[in-house]
Every structure is written in structure tokens, then in C-alpha cells.
Design a protein around this motif. Structure first.
Motif, PDB file in Angstrom:
ATOM      1  N   GLY A   1       0.846  -1.194   0.000  1.00  0.00           N
ATOM      2  CA  GLY A   1       0.000   0.000   0.000  1.00  0.00           C
ATOM      3  C   GLY A   1       0.871   1.230   0.000  1.00  0.00           C
ATOM      4  O   GLY A   1       2.045   1.169   0.342  1.00  0.00           O
TER       5      GLY A   1
ATOM      6  N   LEU B   1      -3.164  -1.172   6.274  1.00  0.00           N
ATOM      7  CA  LEU B   1      -3.972  -0.480   5.285  1.00  0.00           C
ATOM      8  C   LEU B   1      -3.306   0.839   4.908  1.00  0.00           C
ATOM      9  O   LEU B   1      -2.647   1.473   5.733  1.00  0.00           O
ATOM     10  CB  LEU B   1      -5.372  -0.200   5.837  1.00  0.00           C
TER      11      LEU B   1
ATOM     12  N   GLU C   1      -7.329   3.578   2.294  1.00  0.00           N
ATOM     13  CA  GLU C   1      -8.102   2.416   2.730  1.00  0.00           C
ATOM     14  C   GLU C   1      -8.636   2.602   4.146  1.00  0.00           C
ATOM     15  O   GLU C   1      -9.754   2.189   4.461  1.00  0.00           O
ATOM     16  CB  GLU C   1      -7.234   1.156   2.653  1.00  0.00           C
TER      17      GLU C   1
ATOM     18  N   SER D   1     -12.494   2.618   5.152  1.00  0.00           N
ATOM     19  CA  SER D   1     -12.968   1.668   6.154  1.00  0.00           C
ATOM     20  C   SER D   1     -13.758   2.372   7.254  1.00  0.00           C
ATOM     21  O   SER D   1     -14.803   1.889   7.685  1.00  0.00           O
ATOM     22  CB  SER D   1     -11.784   0.918   6.748  1.00  0.00           C
TER      23      SER D   1
END
Length: 195
Positions: free
Chosen positions: A142, A165, A169, A173
Motif C-alpha cells: 500500500g 492499510l 483504505e 474503512s
């Protein structure tokens, strides 16, 4: 030169031993003339044996067959033998079991049988080394850098453990969790107002 399996000499005349060390390569050239290949590790060594058993010594065939078909009484797997051979031991080929096939071919000119078999290394040095190394958890790629994880994100059952993450992301989330709780509250309110 003699070949011993568990300190028992393999009977035969003109014993010839060939040892192969296969290197795993996968061709990456496609349709081009490139010589590029992907290395896929060092494979188990293989020991091929060729020998002659005279017709008058057919009990040698029986002895070789017993060695080839021997099984471990507890597991039922083929017996693993300690290999006694100078060249094999020089390249750290210590243990092996019968693999492939045992061939017996009649030779009329020498009044005997040509016997051939192959043994494959058991627990090679690279295999032992890989078994000792701890398995590292996989990291998800990532572009977020070192951003601290929010408690809600780390406790999310939809995200596998030990997953990092990216910043985008994490925001998505959190939005997903917030949106889901709003929809859940609206549904509960709608149910209570109907009753």
C-alpha cells in the motif's frame, strides 16, 4: 566403489553411481530468444545406480528387491536409508529413499541382469534450513506510509489480522463503518416505530 544403504552393501558387479542435483528454472522468454529464467530453488538430489547381477547370483536380486520394497512399520512409507558412498557424502547427500522404478533387464552377452534404480534425497540441506526459519507474516502492499491504525479499523472482523492499510483504505474503512452503523440505526428505528 561400493554403495551402502544403512551400512549394508548393495550387492552387484560393475556398480556405477550417477548423482544429479536439479536446479529449478522456469523459462520467462515467451516467444523471444531471451535466456531469462526464474529460479525456483534447489531441488532434492537424485542418485541413480546401475549394476550387473550374474545369473548364478540371483539371491542378489532378492536382496536388492527387499531393500527397494522395505517400508517403515509404523507409517507404511518407504524406508529412508542412510547412504554410504564417497561422492554422495562429499556433496552432503546423506539420506534417501527409493523413487521412480527398479528395472531388471536380461543381458545375454554377459550372462547376467542389468539392474537399475533411483533414490531421491530425503530432507535435503536446503529443506532442513527452510524448516528452521520462521515463517514471516505477509505484508500487504500500500502507499500509505506509517499511519497509526484506528482502534475501530484494527477490530474490524472483515479485515484479516496483521494487515496494514493505506491512508485511503483507512478512511474508506472508517466511512464504511460509520455508514453501516447509520443504516443499522435507521432500520432499528423503523422497526420500533412500526410496532
Amino acid at each position: 566403489m561400493t554403495l551402502q544403504l544403512n551400512q549394508q552393501s548393495v550387492p552387484g558387479q560393475d556398480i556405477k553411481v550417477t548423482i544429479k542435483l536439479p536446479f529449478g528454472d522456469s523459462d520467462l522468454s515467451g516467444q523471444s530468444s531471451s535466456t531469462t529464467s526464474a529460479e525456483t530453488g534447489t531441488k532434492a538430489k537424485e542418485l541413480s545406480v546401475s549394476l550387473i547381477v550374474p545369473f548364478e547370483n540371483k539371491e542378489w536380486l532378492t536382496a536388492i528387491d527387499i531393500l527397494a520394497e522395505a517400508q517403515d512399520k509404523t507409517t507404511g512409507a518407504r524406508t529412508v536409508y542412510r547412504v554410504g558412498h564417497d561422492a554422495a557424502n562429499a556433496i552432503k547427500f546423506y539420506e534417501a529413499k527409493f523413487s521412480g522404478e527398479l528395472t531388471i533387464r536380461e543381458l545375454e552377452d554377459t550372462q547376467g541382469w542389468q539392474v537399475g534404480f533411483m533414490m531421491k534425497e530425503h530432507l535435503s540441506v536446503p529443506e532442513r534450513k527452510s524448516q528452521r526459519e520462521p515463517i514471516k507474516p505477509a505484508k500487504q502492499q500500500g502507499g500509505g506510509g506509517d499511519v497509526a491504525l484506528d482502534k475501530k479499523i484494527t477490530d474490524n472482523p472483515d479485515i484479516p489480522p496483521n494487515t496494514e492499510l493505506s491512508a485511503v483504505e483507512k478512511i474508506l474503512s472508517m466511512a464504511n463503518n460509520a455508514f453501516g452503523s447509520v443504516i443499522g440505526n435507521d432500520t432499528e428505528e423503523g422497526l420500533t416505530s412500526e410496532t
